[in-house]
Design a protein around this motif. Structure first.
Motif, PDB file in Angstrom:
ATOM      1  N   VAL A  76       3.750  26.089   8.270  1.00 43.91           N
ATOM      2  CA  VAL A  76       4.099  24.907   7.479  1.00 43.91           C
ATOM      3  C   VAL A  76       4.361  23.680   8.347  1.00 43.91           C
ATOM      4  O   VAL A  76       4.805  22.647   7.840  1.00 43.91           O
ATOM      5  N   HIS A  77       4.070  23.754   9.634  1.00 46.37           N
ATOM      6  CA  HIS A  77       4.383  22.632  10.510  1.00 46.37           C
ATOM      7  C   HIS A  77       3.407  21.474  10.312  1.00 46.37           C
ATOM      8  O   HIS A  77       2.202  21.665  10.169  1.00 46.37           O
ATOM      9  N   VAL A  78       3.951  20.254  10.271  1.00 43.03           N
ATOM     10  CA  VAL A  78       3.161  19.025  10.225  1.00 43.03           C
ATOM     11  C   VAL A  78       3.669  18.118  11.331  1.00 43.03           C
ATOM     12  O   VAL A  78       4.864  17.804  11.386  1.00 43.03           O
ATOM     13  N   ALA A  79       2.786  17.704  12.216  1.00 43.02           N
ATOM     14  CA  ALA A  79       3.183  16.823  13.312  1.00 43.02           C
ATOM     15  C   ALA A  79       3.625  15.475  12.772  1.00 43.02           C
ATOM     16  O   ALA A  79       3.164  15.017  11.712  1.00 43.02           O
ATOM     17  N   LEU A  80       4.526  14.831  13.506  1.00 40.21           N
ATOM     18  CA  LEU A  80       5.073  13.556  13.041  1.00 40.21           C
ATOM     19  C   LEU A  80       3.999  12.498  12.845  1.00 40.21           C
ATOM     20  O   LEU A  80       4.094  11.665  11.940  1.00 40.21           O
ATOM     21  N   ASN A  81       2.964  12.516  13.695  1.00 41.37           N
ATOM     22  CA  ASN A  81       1.934  11.484  13.569  1.00 41.37           C
ATOM     23  C   ASN A  81       0.955  11.768  12.428  1.00 41.37           C
ATOM     24  O   ASN A  81       0.050  10.989  12.173  1.00 41.37           O
ATOM     25  N   GLU A  82       1.139  12.903  11.731  1.00 40.41           N
ATOM     26  CA  GLU A  82       0.278  13.225  10.599  1.00 40.41           C
ATOM     27  C   GLU A  82       1.008  13.122   9.274  1.00 40.41           C
ATOM     28  O   GLU A  82       0.423  13.346   8.218  1.00 40.41           O
ATOM     29  N   THR A  83       2.291  12.803   9.316  1.00 40.32           N
ATOM     30  CA  THR A  83       3.051  12.615   8.091  1.00 40.32           C
ATOM     31  C   THR A  83       3.385  11.129   7.947  1.00 40.32           C
ATOM     32  O   THR A  83       2.944  10.302   8.754  1.00 40.32           O
ATOM     33  N   VAL A  84       4.153  10.781   6.914  1.00 38.29           N
ATOM     34  CA  VAL A  84       4.527   9.382   6.679  1.00 38.29           C
ATOM     35  C   VAL A  84       6.023   9.325   6.440  1.00 38.29           C
ATOM     36  O   VAL A  84       6.692  10.354   6.280  1.00 38.29           O
ATOM     37  N   THR A  85       6.544   8.111   6.391  1.00 40.54           N
ATOM     38  CA  THR A  85       7.963   7.952   6.097  1.00 40.54           C
ATOM     39  C   THR A  85       8.214   8.168   4.612  1.00 40.54           C
ATOM     40  O   THR A  85       7.294   8.098   3.789  1.00 40.54           O
ATOM     41  N   PHE A  86       9.457   8.423   4.279  1.00 38.67           N
ATOM     42  CA  PHE A  86       9.828   8.614   2.876  1.00 38.67           C
ATOM     43  C   PHE A  86       9.482   7.363   2.063  1.00 38.67           C
ATOM     44  O   PHE A  86       8.965   7.460   0.949  1.00 38.67           O
ATOM     45  N   GLY A  87       9.779   6.191   2.627  1.00 41.79           N
ATOM     46  CA  GLY A  87       9.500   4.948   1.917  1.00 41.79           C
ATOM     47  C   GLY A  87       8.026   4.771   1.614  1.00 41.79           C
ATOM     48  O   GLY A  87       7.648   4.386   0.500  1.00 41.79           O
ATOM     49  N   ALA A  88       7.166   5.078   2.603  1.00 42.21           N
ATOM     50  CA  ALA A  88       5.723   4.947   2.396  1.00 42.21           C
ATOM     51  C   ALA A  88       5.231   5.954   1.367  1.00 42.21           C
ATOM     52  O   ALA A  88       4.374   5.642   0.523  1.00 42.21           O
ATOM     53  N   ALA A  89       5.782   7.169   1.422  1.00 40.94           N
ATOM     54  CA  ALA A  89       5.397   8.189   0.451  1.00 40.94           C
ATOM     55  C   ALA A  89       5.817   7.788  -0.960  1.00 40.94           C
ATOM     56  O   ALA A  89       5.079   8.010  -1.924  1.00 40.94           O
ATOM     57  N   GLU A  91       6.143   4.728  -2.147  1.00 40.76           N
ATOM     58  CA  GLU A  91       5.229   3.683  -2.625  1.00 40.76           C
ATOM     59  C   GLU A  91       3.905   4.279  -3.090  1.00 40.76           C
ATOM     60  O   GLU A  91       3.381   3.904  -4.152  1.00 40.76           O
ATOM     61  N   ALA A  92       3.373   5.219  -2.315  1.00 42.79           N
ATOM     62  CA  ALA A  92       2.109   5.852  -2.697  1.00 42.79           C
ATOM     63  C   ALA A  92       2.266   6.669  -3.981  1.00 42.79           C
ATOM     64  O   ALA A  92       1.363   6.695  -4.832  1.00 42.79           O
ATOM     65  N   PHE A  93       3.419   7.317  -4.118  1.00 44.91           N
ATOM     66  CA  PHE A  93       3.665   8.123  -5.306  1.00 44.91           C
ATOM     67  C   PHE A  93       3.738   7.251  -6.559  1.00 44.91           C
ATOM     68  O   PHE A  93       3.168   7.594  -7.606  1.00 44.91           O
ATOM     69  N   ILE A  94       4.423   6.118  -6.475  1.00 40.60           N
ATOM     70  CA  ILE A  94       4.532   5.224  -7.628  1.00 40.60           C
ATOM     71  C   ILE A  94       3.162   4.670  -8.006  1.00 40.60           C
ATOM     72  O   ILE A  94       2.823   4.554  -9.195  1.00 40.60           O
ATOM     73  N   GLU A  95       2.352   4.316  -7.006  1.00 38.99           N
ATOM     74  CA  GLU A  95       0.994   3.864  -7.288  1.00 38.99           C
ATOM     75  C   GLU A  95       0.206   4.935  -8.030  1.00 38.99           C
ATOM     76  O   GLU A  95      -0.544   4.645  -8.972  1.00 38.99           O
ATOM     77  N   GLU A  96       0.378   6.185  -7.595  1.00 42.10           N
ATOM     78  CA  GLU A  96      -0.300   7.295  -8.261  1.00 42.10           C
ATOM     79  C   GLU A  96       0.189   7.458  -9.699  1.00 42.10           C
ATOM     80  O   GLU A  96      -0.595   7.743 -10.605  1.00 42.10           O
ATOM     81  N   ARG A 117      14.500   5.238  -9.872  1.00 45.52           N
ATOM     82  CA  ARG A 117      15.338   6.192  -9.152  1.00 45.52           C
ATOM     83  C   ARG A 117      15.006   6.243  -7.666  1.00 45.52           C
ATOM     84  O   ARG A 117      15.904   6.329  -6.823  1.00 45.52           O
ATOM     85  N   LEU A 118      13.731   6.180  -7.338  1.00 42.71           N
ATOM     86  CA  LEU A 118      13.348   6.222  -5.933  1.00 42.71           C
ATOM     87  C   LEU A 118      13.735   4.938  -5.212  1.00 42.71           C
ATOM     88  O   LEU A 118      14.273   4.971  -4.101  1.00 42.71           O
ATOM     89  N   GLN A 119      13.455   3.795  -5.839  1.00 47.32           N
ATOM     90  CA  GLN A 119      13.741   2.514  -5.181  1.00 47.32           C
ATOM     91  C   GLN A 119      15.232   2.215  -5.140  1.00 47.32           C
ATOM     92  O   GLN A 119      15.724   1.636  -4.165  1.00 47.32           O
ATOM     93  N   LYS A 120      15.955   2.615  -6.171  1.00 43.53           N
ATOM     94  CA  LYS A 120      17.371   2.293  -6.263  1.00 43.53           C
ATOM     95  C   LYS A 120      18.245   3.226  -5.424  1.00 43.53           C
ATOM     96  O   LYS A 120      19.222   2.800  -4.798  1.00 43.53           O
ATOM     97  N   ALA A 161      13.378  13.290  -9.072  1.00 48.61           N
ATOM     98  CA  ALA A 161      12.423  12.321  -8.519  1.00 48.61           C
ATOM     99  C   ALA A 161      12.036  12.707  -7.091  1.00 48.61           C
ATOM    100  O   ALA A 161      10.857  12.629  -6.714  1.00 48.61           O
ATOM    101  N   ILE A 162      13.010  13.118  -6.284  1.00 49.94           N
ATOM    102  CA  ILE A 162      12.723  13.540  -4.901  1.00 49.94           C
ATOM    103  C   ILE A 162      11.862  14.803  -4.908  1.00 49.94           C
ATOM    104  O   ILE A 162      10.915  14.938  -4.126  1.00 49.94           O
ATOM    105  N   HIS A 163      12.193  15.733  -5.787  1.00 46.93           N
ATOM    106  CA  HIS A 163      11.445  16.985  -5.877  1.00 46.93           C
ATOM    107  C   HIS A 163       9.976  16.717  -6.212  1.00 46.93           C
ATOM    108  O   HIS A 163       9.061  17.282  -5.580  1.00 46.93           O
ATOM    109  N   VAL A 164       9.735  15.861  -7.202  1.00 44.19           N
ATOM    110  CA  VAL A 164       8.362  15.546  -7.602  1.00 44.19           C
ATOM    111  C   VAL A 164       7.630  14.811  -6.481  1.00 44.19           C
ATOM    112  O   VAL A 164       6.432  15.031  -6.247  1.00 44.19           O
ATOM    113  N   LEU A 165       8.348  13.939  -5.769  1.00 49.94           N
ATOM    114  CA  LEU A 165       7.754  13.228  -4.636  1.00 49.94           C
ATOM    115  C   LEU A 165       7.319  14.214  -3.547  1.00 49.94           C
ATOM    116  O   LEU A 165       6.235  14.067  -2.958  1.00 49.94           O
TER     117      LEU A 165
END
Length: 453
Positions: A76-89, A91-96, A117-120, A161-165
């Motif tokens: 289950v390992h994901v390198a840091l340079n292959e993941t994103v920050t919570f904030g970026a995720a 934003e992408a989730f809300i767009e979706e 809930r995510l932004q606040k 909201a975090i779980h779904v994200l």
């Protein structure tokens, strides 16, 4: 130990299979005449790609090594340079979510709920953290802090909201797994079941609603009659009352077809499930309330029609008020079109609007307002619960109650109203009869074998 100004101290860590998974080494170098050092973790991930990460302290490097080895072992390992920050995720989730709303897969209120809930709450806490570094313990800490400040419903909503994200991040391959699915957090208890108005409360509410105070807006008066009648005697959700159309009412057959719901965010929409489409008997209290609304709009059409001296809004409303008590006019509710409940400017109402226009005042008039807590004892949605409790009291079985309330499954009905349903004693009665018969047989046998003198 030195080579080209660099020296390394290697510490190897061997797995049970005898192969090196990760190493921690101390690296020294000279830069601009100054000597520097760091602890470097080198490892090969589950895809066979070599990676490394540097730390200032050996303790941090050792901790990361253990963490990485555990994740690699589980795949289950994901390198840091292959993941994103919570904030970026986020934003992408809300767009979706907005994209799914356009496709009809999500309601706008659902999208807005996640976005709020995510932004606040969540993003300010986790904003710059890489998703792969967030652990279940981190989320638990966030939840525990929330519980000190916010109501259980808010905390549960934020956790969802975090779980779904996280689930969305797994689909995007920013995470290999949803940590909250594997390690659920300890959450506050679900919100207690809302209080259900009893008969005394309903009588007080109906009496207060039927009083037309001097100078009161007539439209507010008829709207509250409709909302209360549909809630108490029809089991309508507030959104279903505000989405009710004149075309949905069959005056001849005495049926109201529940086909729509209206909210401020989503506007007019169909029920979420097929069970939400239902027929409700047009009881006499509902008929009277709807007729009053039809009479108001008939008088209003007359007041706005030709042949009057003034056409100013003030004159119009004065004309309607005078005509309400004196004008004899034919009312044909079957000829009306569109929304039953409207604002004075002809726009659909919503549950939020009802709270500000008449609900608080009505609850105060009925003696159902908690002055100390500064809130109403019930919400408009509680009228629906009152309808269910009255039907149960009068013997309606759970399957018919499910159909009347528009629940998709009988389990939903029992989860909400199971504590009100009468206990089915048929099984108890049957077993008691059997036991009594067997006991009687046993007593006869005993009396034959051992006569009692």
């Amino acid at each position: 130990m030195s080579h080209n100004g660099k020296s390394n101290i290697m510490l190897n860590f061997i797995t049970q299979e005898g192969q090196t998974m990760a190493t921690v080494r101390k690296r020294k170098w000279v830069h601009n005449g100054k000597e520097a050092e760091a602890w470097v973790v080198n490892y090969t991930d589950q895809a066979g790609k070599r990676r490394q990460k540097s730390f200032e302290k050996k303790k941090e490097a050792d901790s990361y090594r253990v963490h990485v080895e555990g994740e690699i072992a589980q795949g289950v390992h994901v390198a840091l340079n292959e993941t994103v920050t919570f904030g970026a995720a986020a934003e992408a989730f809300i767009e979706e979510c907005y994209r799914r709303h356009q496709l009809g897969d999500m309601t706008l209120s659902g999208v807005k709920g996640y976005e709020y809930r995510l932004q606040k709450y969540a993003t300010p806490h986790f904003c710059n953290r890489r998703l792969s570094t967030i652990t279940a313990s981190d989320v638990q800490e966030f939840i525990d802090k929330q519980r000190l400040t916010f109501a259980a419903a808010t905390v549960l909503g934020n956790y969802t909201a975090i779980h779904v994200l996280m689930t969305f991040a797994v689909r995007k391959r920013w995470l290999r797994r949803n940590i909250l699915r594997d390690e659920p957090c300890k959450l506050p208890r679900k919100v207690k079941r809302s209080a259900i108005p009893d008969k005394q409360d309903i009588r007080a509410l109906l009496e207060a609603a039927s009083r037309l105070e001097k100078g009161e807006n007539l439209l507010t008066f008829v709207n509250r009659l409709v909302v209360i009648a549909c809630g108490v005697f029809g089991g309508f959700r507030p959104g279903e009352t505000f989405g009710l159309q004149w075309e949905d009412i069959d005056w001849q057959k005495g049926i109201v077809n529940v086909r729509h719901s209206h909210t401020k965010v989503n506007g007019l929409k169909a029920p979420k499930t097929e069970a939400g489409w239902r027929r409700v008997p047009l009881t006499e209290p509902m008929r009277r309330a709807l007729y009053q609304a039809a009479r108001y709009w008939t008088i209003r059409a007359w007041a706005y029609g030709p042949g009057h001296r003034s056409e100013s809004p003030k004159a119009m409303f004065s004309r309607i008020a005078r005509a309400w008590d004196t004008l004899v006019i034919e009312v044909r509710p079957e000829d009306l079109k569109g929304f039953v409940v409207l604002t004075k400017v002809g726009k659909p109402m919503s549950a939020t609007a009802s709270a500000t226009t008449f609900w608080h005042r009505l609850m105060k008039d009925a003696g159902l307002y908690d002055e100390e807590a500064k809130k109403c004892k019930f919400t408009p949605h509680a009228l629906r619960h009152a309808a269910a409790s009255l039907l149960i009291e009068h013997g309606l079985d759970d399957m018919n109650l499910k159909a009347f309330m528009g629940h998709a499954s009988i389990s939903t009905t029992k989860d909400i109203y199971g504590h009100l349903l009468p206990t089915d004693n048929r099984m108890v009665a049957a077993t008691e009869v059997i036991a009594a018969e067997l006991d009687a047989t046993r007593e006869r046998q005993i009396s034959i074998r051992h006569p009692i003198h």
